[in-house]
Design an enzyme around this catalytic site. Structure first.
Site, PDB file in Angstrom:
ATOM      1  CG  ASP A  67      -5.255  -7.589  -2.921  1.00  0.00           C
ATOM      2  OD1 ASP A  67      -4.674  -8.675  -3.129  1.00  0.00           O
ATOM      3  OD2 ASP A  67      -5.368  -7.088  -1.784  1.00  0.00           O
ATOM      4  CB  CYS A  76      -2.925 -13.829  -2.068  1.00  0.00           C
ATOM      5  SG  CYS A  76      -4.673 -14.158  -2.253  1.00  0.00           S
ATOM      6  CB  ALA A 117     -14.201  -7.968  -9.432  1.00  0.00           C
ATOM      7  NE  ARG A 158      -3.692  -2.248   2.442  1.00  0.00           N
ATOM      8  CZ  ARG A 158      -3.671  -3.153   3.426  1.00  0.00           C
ATOM      9  NH1 ARG A 158      -2.920  -2.968   4.501  1.00  0.00           N
ATOM     10  NH2 ARG A 158      -4.434  -4.226   3.361  1.00  0.00           N
ATOM     11  CB  SER A 203     -18.525  -9.616  -4.046  1.00  0.00           C
ATOM     12  OG  SER A 203     -17.551 -10.158  -3.190  1.00  0.00           O
TER      13      SER A 203
HETATM   14  N1  SAH Z   1      -7.278  -5.261  -1.193  1.00  0.00           N
HETATM   15  C1  SAH Z   1      -7.855  -5.600   0.086  1.00  0.00           C
HETATM   16  C2  SAH Z   1      -7.921  -7.089   0.300  1.00  0.00           C
HETATM   17  C3  SAH Z   1      -8.699  -7.834  -0.741  1.00  0.00           C
HETATM   18  S1  SAH Z   1      -9.240  -9.400  -0.229  1.00  0.00           S
HETATM   19  C4  SAH Z   1      -7.100  -4.921   1.197  1.00  0.00           C
HETATM   20  O1  SAH Z   1      -6.054  -4.288   0.926  1.00  0.00           O
HETATM   21  O2  SAH Z   1      -7.536  -4.982   2.335  1.00  0.00           O
HETATM   22  C5  SAH Z   1     -10.289  -9.891  -1.501  1.00  0.00           C
HETATM   23  C6  SAH Z   1     -11.625  -9.192  -1.544  1.00  0.00           C
HETATM   24  O3  SAH Z   1     -12.283  -9.638  -2.721  1.00  0.00           O
HETATM   25  C7  SAH Z   1     -12.582  -9.486  -0.411  1.00  0.00           C
HETATM   26  O4  SAH Z   1     -12.994  -8.265   0.170  1.00  0.00           O
HETATM   27  C8  SAH Z   1     -13.813 -10.164  -1.067  1.00  0.00           C
HETATM   28  O5  SAH Z   1     -15.038  -9.715  -0.530  1.00  0.00           O
HETATM   29  C9  SAH Z   1     -13.675  -9.716  -2.482  1.00  0.00           C
HETATM   30  N2  SAH Z   1     -14.211 -10.611  -3.507  1.00  0.00           N
HETATM   31  C10 SAH Z   1     -14.134 -11.951  -3.599  1.00  0.00           C
HETATM   32  N3  SAH Z   1     -14.640 -12.378  -4.761  1.00  0.00           N
HETATM   33  C11 SAH Z   1     -15.077 -11.284  -5.421  1.00  0.00           C
HETATM   34  C12 SAH Z   1     -15.701 -11.066  -6.675  1.00  0.00           C
HETATM   35  N4  SAH Z   1     -15.979 -12.081  -7.504  1.00  0.00           N
HETATM   36  N5  SAH Z   1     -15.983  -9.797  -7.043  1.00  0.00           N
HETATM   37  C13 SAH Z   1     -15.703  -8.764  -6.216  1.00  0.00           C
HETATM   38  N6  SAH Z   1     -15.118  -8.917  -5.027  1.00  0.00           N
HETATM   39  C14 SAH Z   1     -14.803 -10.151  -4.629  1.00  0.00           C
END
Ligand code: SAH
Length: 399
Positions: A303, A343, A283, A215, A254
């Site tokens: 991410d 990840c 997404a 970040r 989501s």
């Molecule tokens: N970038 C964030 C961490 C991301 S974790 C940080 O810095 O804190 C991954 C995230 O993706 C979670 O919040 C989860 O709710 C979301 N997620 C999982 N599948 C998804 C999808 N198909 N579309 C959108 N969001 C999704």
């Protein structure tokens, strides 16, 4: 004391990984078990001649049947053992321990810190413990007491509700372990920014601590840019972007609750603005929609959650990474910046780079890697345990 312990004997020809100090012994390497250890019991690992190789904890339900705690025959596994290991692990966090700018970080990263199956995170005055294995279960109260002693935390909360426990035949467990009852909302600092963390209900142990350094590294690219923060969770990247002077930030996730927390986190730092957006949805669909509407951004952060949990999912995962990265590239203005992560431990940095290459060719954009990113310093990778390296990312320029 060691003769009292049950013994796991390894097959001839299977000593090598133990001798090179890899902490896992798979069921297929074991020739016999003596002394009827129960799941979670401490056992000695012997070679065919009865020679001592290592000492660890046992779980016949897991493919990883023994996790090694020590290679030293004269080191008993008792309260003092855990105290020494926790103390060393905490000390390894170095300057973070003194920081007032950052009050949330990982204190123990399992195998990499000589504490197989154990995660410990600090959130300000609170500590969260996560037990991933049978072998940690009998020690939880001891560990929580030691953590109060070593960190002076107000309380220790357990978040042992991760899916991998299923592979050990353990049920999810959460609740207070030591000290005061944990606060519902905790405010922590990260690089001088404030974030609210839901210790009892948030993802992982409440926050994605592993992205802290990334970040900070991405922030300088955000000044005056329209930033699209995809898989935003509680919007941490967006808060950094806003502080760095982003023209606007758009969070996509989501989870409605995560987006609301994301707005709250902007507000907490006095950084909320009318221009910012918070879009709930899948997404892949949201990005396709934005692309087709002709929306463009100057910086895109991707991410996503872990796509590959086992080897059979790697091919599908690479397809997912390729799709989302193609969309990310298509949403960027020429010269825009793509910050993209994986990840999934099973996807190597090399493979991830190849996936990005495929995406760039398919969208017809030249993409240059500017920086390579990884998990933060509080998630170290022990060289004898390369499996600990799971988070990789790239900051790229997309022509
Ligand atoms: N970038 C964030 C961490 C991301 S974790 C940080 O810095 O804190 C991954 C995230 O993706 C979670 O919040 C989860 O709710 C979301 N997620 C999982 N599948 C998804 C999808 N198909 N579309 C959108 N969001 C999704």
């Amino acid at each position: 004391m060691s003769e009292a312990l049950p013994v796991v004997r390894l097959k001839r020809g299977r000593y090598k990984s133990v001798l090179s100090r890899h902490p896992w012994i798979f069921s297929g390497s074991i020739s016999s078990v003596h002394g009827s250890p129960v799941p979670g019991a401490v056992v000695d690992v012997h070679d065919q001649e009865g020679g001592f190789l290592a000492r660890g904890y046992y779980n016949p339900h897991s493919q990883i049947t023994v996790r090694i705690l020590t290679w030293n025959e004269s080191e008993p596994i008792d309260r003092d053992f855990w105290r020494r290991r926790l103390q060393a692990s905490i000390a390894r966090r170095g300057p973070l321990l003194e920081s007032t700018e950052t009050t949330a970080y990982r204190l123990a990263f399992a195998e990499s810190d000589g504490l197989p199956g154990l995660i410990v995170d600090r959130y300000g005055e609170w500590v969260v413990l996560q037990s991933l294995t049978y072998g940690i279960e009998p020690w939880k109260t001891t560990l929580a007491d030691l953590l109060v002693e070593l960190t002076h935390a107000r309380g220790v909360y357990e978040r042992s509700d991760v899916d991998v426990r299923g592979q050990e035949r353990l049920e999810p467990v959460t609740g207070d372990l030591a000290g005061e009852r944990v606060a519902e909302r905790v405010i922590v600092s990260e690089n001088g920014l404030r974030f609210q963390v839901d210790i009892a209900g948030g993802h992982k142990t409440g926050f994605y601590l592993d992205q802290r350094d990334n970040r900070r590294k991405i922030a300088p690219y955000c000044a005056d840019r329209r930033v699209l923060n995809v898989f935003s969770y509680t919007g941490a990247f967006a808060v950094y972007a806003a502080r760095a002077g982003a023209a606007a930030v758009t969070n996509v996730d989501s989870s409605y609750d995560a987006l609301v927390a994301g707005e709250e986190n902007l507000r907490l730092n006095g950084l909320e603005r009318e221009v910012d957006e918070h879009i709930q949805g899948d997404a892949f669909q949201v990005l396709r929609g934005l692309r087709d509407e002709g929306r463009r951004f100057d910086l895109v952060i991707l991410d996503p959650p872990k796509f590959a949990y086992n080897k059979s999912q790697v091919t599908a995962a690479t397809r997912g990474y390729k799709d989302i990265n193609m969309l990310g590239m298509q949403l960027l203005e020429p010269g825009g910046i793509l910050c993209t992560f994986s990840c999934s431990g099973l996807i190597s940095e090399d493979l991830f780079q190849k996936v990005l290459f495929g995406a760039s060719v398919d969208v017809g954009r030249d993409v240059r890697i500017l920086e390579r990113l990884a998990q933060g310093t509080d998630h170290p990778v022990l060289l004898t345990f390369p499996e600990a390296a799971y988070l990789k990312g790239f900051i790229c320029q997309v022509e």
